[in-house]
Every structure is written in C-alpha cells, then in structure tokens.
Design a protein around this motif. Sequence first.
Motif, PDB file in Angstrom:
ATOM      1  N   LEU A  39       0.758  -1.124  -0.182  1.00 42.86           N
ATOM      2  CA  LEU A  39      -0.169  -0.171   0.143  1.00 42.86           C
ATOM      3  C   LEU A  39       0.747   1.280   0.051  1.00 42.86           C
ATOM      4  O   LEU A  39       0.700   2.337  -0.928  1.00 42.86           O
ATOM      5  N   LEU A  40       1.949   1.127   0.854  1.00 43.48           N
ATOM      6  CA  LEU A  40       2.856   2.577   0.885  1.00 43.48           C
ATOM      7  C   LEU A  40       3.591   2.555  -0.231  1.00 43.48           C
ATOM      8  O   LEU A  40       4.139   3.561  -0.732  1.00 43.48           O
ATOM      9  N   GLY A 391      10.615   5.232   0.025  1.00 44.43           N
ATOM     10  CA  GLY A 391       9.863   6.464   0.117  1.00 44.43           C
ATOM     11  C   GLY A 391      10.514   7.738   0.200  1.00 44.43           C
ATOM     12  O   GLY A 391      10.447   8.670  -0.442  1.00 44.43           O
ATOM     13  N   TYR A 392      11.751   7.672   1.089  1.00 41.99           N
ATOM     14  CA  TYR A 392      12.328   9.031   1.545  1.00 41.99           C
ATOM     15  C   TYR A 392      13.309   9.322   0.293  1.00 41.99           C
ATOM     16  O   TYR A 392      13.810  10.493   0.190  1.00 41.99           O
ATOM     17  N   ARG A 444       6.231   8.932   2.208  1.00 41.63           N
ATOM     18  CA  ARG A 444       7.495   9.647   2.011  1.00 41.63           C
ATOM     19  C   ARG A 444       8.420   9.479   3.288  1.00 41.63           C
ATOM     20  O   ARG A 444       9.726   9.310   3.131  1.00 41.63           O
ATOM     21  N   PHE A 445       7.867   9.772   4.567  1.00 37.07           N
ATOM     22  CA  PHE A 445       8.767   9.563   5.836  1.00 37.07           C
ATOM     23  C   PHE A 445       8.781   8.291   6.527  1.00 37.07           C
ATOM     24  O   PHE A 445       9.480   8.255   7.460  1.00 37.07           O
ATOM     25  N   LEU A 446       8.156   7.243   6.153  1.00 44.88           N
ATOM     26  CA  LEU A 446       8.180   5.961   6.701  1.00 44.88           C
ATOM     27  C   LEU A 446       9.603   5.424   6.964  1.00 44.88           C
ATOM     28  O   LEU A 446      10.195   5.154   8.044  1.00 44.88           O
ATOM     29  N   VAL A 498      10.364  12.771  12.349  1.00 45.51           N
ATOM     30  CA  VAL A 498       9.530  12.663  11.098  1.00 45.51           C
ATOM     31  C   VAL A 498       8.457  13.981  11.530  1.00 45.51           C
ATOM     32  O   VAL A 498       8.093  14.638  10.530  1.00 45.51           O
ATOM     33  N   PHE A 499       8.291  14.375  12.915  1.00 45.45           N
ATOM     34  CA  PHE A 499       7.634  15.517  13.004  1.00 45.45           C
ATOM     35  C   PHE A 499       8.425  16.782  12.267  1.00 45.45           C
ATOM     36  O   PHE A 499       7.610  17.779  11.669  1.00 45.45           O
TER      37      PHE A 499
END
Length: 565
Positions: A39-40, A391-392, A444-446, A498-499
């Motif tokens: 899914l990601l 993703g990154y 994106r950030f996983l 991630v924040f």
Amino acid sequence: MEVDPARTLSRPDPPSRKGRRFGARADRWTLWVVGVAVLLALPVLTVFVTALQPAGAVWRHLVDTVLADYLANSLLLMLGVGIGTLLVGVPAAWLTGVCEFPGRRLFEWALLLPMAIPAYIIAYTYTGLLDFAGPLQTALRETFGWTRHDYWFPEVRSLPGAVAMLTLVLYPYVYLLARAAFLEQSAAVLEVSRSLGAGPWRRFLDVALPLARPSLIAGVSLVQMEALADYGTVQYFGVGTFTTGIFRVWFGMNDATAAAQLATLLLLFVFALLVMERLSRRQARFHHTSARQHRPPRVPLPGKRGGLAVLACLIPLLMGFVIPASVLVVWATRTAPRVVDERFLHLTANSLLLAVGAAGLVLLLALLLGYGQRLRPRPLVRLAVRGAGLGYAVPGTVIAIGVMLPFAAIDRSVDGWARAGFGVSTGLLLSGTLIALLFAYCARFLPVALHSVEAGLTRIRPSMDDAARALGATPRAVLWRVHAPMLRGSLLTALLLVFVDVLKELPATLILRPFNFNTLAVRTYELASDERLADSASFALAIVLAGVGPVILLSRAIGRGRTGQ
C-alpha cells in the motif's frame, strides 16, 4: 517410581493449541506487513503505470523545448551539491571527530543546526541579503558611490546560487555520517600509520578517508537525492529542473500523463543513485581485522592550526545557520506586530496537529513493519519492507502525483456509482482531503522512523522474545509489553525527526492540501513568492525553532555512539 530428570527435560512437548494459534497469528503478521508495504509503495507504482500510457502533445512539446534544460540543470545541481557537501562536511567531520582545538565540543553539535532550516527558507534569507535591493549591495553603492553598471556582483537567483543554498543546508548529512565513520575507526590502523611516519594530513588522506568511503558515498547519495527532490529553492531562483517541470505540467497544462512521465525520469535518476551507491561498495571490504577498537588520543592543533580549524568549522555554521536565523529574527521583529495574529496561530495549530498526527501514524507503521520483519524474516517480508523503505528517496512531487491519481480515480468511481444508484454526489472522499495528505506523508517519511525502529530492535536480544513467548505472551503482547518500553529512546527520536520533516515538507503539501487549508511551510512559500520576504520571517522562524531540538538530540545520540562508550 523414579523419574529421570534428563529424559524429562529432553522430551519435546506436544504442540499445544496456543502454539498453533501463534503460528496462525504469525502468518497474519506476514500478511499485514506485506499488505501495508505494498500500500505504501502504491504511489511509486502508480507513477510508473501512468507513465506507460502513449505520449501526448504535451510530452512532445516538452521534449522539443525544455526537457534538455531540465536534464542538464538537474544533473548540474546534483553534482554541484554532492561536491560542495563533501568539501564542507568531510573536513569538519575529521576535525571534530579526531582533532582537539578550541571550541570542538561546541562545533560537534552546532554543525548539525543547518539541518533545522529548510532549503527554501535559507534561499529566501540570502536573496533578501544579497539581491540588488538588499542591504549588502545597497551599502556598497552608498559607500563607493557606484551605480548599477559600475560593479559586478554574483547573481543569487541562478543555478550556482541554488547549489550554494542546498550545500549550506545539506552538508550536515555528509558531516553526520563521516564523523560517525571516523569515530568508529580502529585505533590500531591509525597507530600503525603513525608509526610508519605518516603525519595527521597523510593519515587523513591515505587511511581514514578510504576507510570511511562507504559512509561518504551514502551521505553524498542522500544529499543528491535531496537536491533532486527540492522544489522551493529552484522554483524561487527560476532554475528549471524536473521538480519545477512536474509542477508546471500538472497545474499549468493539466496533463497527468506527461507529469507522470517526467516523474518517472526523475525516479530513474534516484534509482540510479541508489544502484551506484550499492555497487560502489559491493566488492570492497572495510571492516577492521584487529580486535583493538579503542579510540586513539586526539590530535592536538595548537596555535595557527587550531585557529584554522576553528575557521573551517565556523564558516559553514555561520553561513548555514547563524546568519539566516539572525536575518529571520530581525525581519520577524519588524513584521511580527502585523503578521502574528489569529491567522498565524491557526496556521501554527494546523501545522502542529498535522505533524503530530503524521508522526504518530508513521511511527505505528514503522513498528508494524520493523517488528513483523523481526517476527517473520522471510525473503518476501524483507523485500516488502525494503520496498516500503524507498519512500524517502522519492521526491515529494512524485509521491503527491502517485497519491492523487489513484485517490481521484476512486473518488470518481464512488461518485459515479452514487449518482447512478441514488442520484446523489459523494464529492471528494479521498483526494483533496487530509487523508490523502497523511497517506503521502506516510509513504514519504516512513523510512525515517523505520531506520530508527530497526536499529533499536537489533539491540534487543532474541532470547527476550523467546522468554516472553514461553510465558504465554502473544506476539502483540511481546511488542507492547517488552519491546515498546525498551525502544522508548528510538521511538522518541523517530517521532521527533518525522515531526520536523512533516513541518518542512513543501511540494507534497502544496499539491495535496485541502481547499482553504494552509500550513506554516505553505504560507512561507506563498509570501516569499509574492516577494514579501520580511512578512514570511515569522512563519519560517517557527519552522526553524521546531527543528532545533531534534537536531541537538540527534547529535547527542551520535556522541554516545562513539566506539568504546
């Protein structure tokens, strides 16, 4: 009748119902991990599938006019930023990791502070300082009585200017990995080279630098991918790259297929960098053959050499953080009375709530994938997790397009079904909502959170899992009752990183945000695009202040990771 203890202990227990249930649950874990990973990976797969459609008139127009410029500018930007970050980050890493000079302890963590400033914000500040109407050129003209044609000044809004801006904010990635590599190098190797008469400079070039090559290549590959993904800086400076081209085709020409084809070319660049990074260290071996891993004494740099070391560390810190932050403070002081209002507080709340929600969701997904891989280390699970971890490396513009296309198709299908069956319109259920934006952030950030979670899990012995399971704990109970408390530091680090990344993210937020929903990053970009640089300072400063704490935390974690501690 006597019972032989040895025979009793060696007799295997019959398979229990609980054990069979555990196996079923482990299979469900595999399904969950693979399903979430696929899914990601959906945004990237969607972009590739869309790009396979026949080329239209827009794509042919791009090929005939601007595609060559996009290609050349992207290559030059990538190479320039890679060389620049090497020249700045590696000497600073060697000086703070191996040498002793005044202020070393301060520079160890302070050199990471530029990571807290997004590239587009530092571009805005230096444009305000160095542009023709800025204070520096104005002072030169007033001091010497010059006119516009009496002197030459480098143009900030140019490709070299974009390379310089990105170098100033991205060199900490190379510095971080290079310093960690220098700290982990064995004392025996450096002592042998020293006994053979090699001075500090020779030991650096011939011994330490080759041993650190994997870390340097990884750092340069990372900053080059960040440079390819940048949108705010190159768009503001008027440099045509793949990211700006994707935006123009998507919004200006309304052609999703051409935008996906441009995004695919950009992805090919990214994947080429990843493959080159792997191949560069495929045959080489960089491990230590000696068991002596203690750190050698630091090389003292007295007198002029110490002064040069201070200067080498001070210049990137000043240019990458102190000067831009000071400019933002000055501008914010002037404009805050009319900018900081109810709308500012509303944007701040939007940004913080979005960042907290995305960070929490990404952390849960990282825990699921990391623990699922530990629970079932099968090739399929490992491959799925690695795929989700790309993703990154994918630019935010590509992620946004890969999210928007399938979500819009689902909305159209649901709306058509509702109109045909019930005569009502469902509107936008996914695309143009916070759901799409949060999904893009997760894709994106996983990897940021996943890397931290995996590193923490490797420090937990498998025997602790076995002990908990022997006491009847399910895999889920082992995760929450055993692993989660032990991973508290890793989880907090992942949450903070991630924040901050979500707070700074611009292109994905620009494309996917709901109508009438803005964040600090988007508002900063809008004001700067209208040449209201001073008005954007308060919004930009809020983003920078939010990123300082996690950067310092990261630096402390690296310091604790020194060999022998």
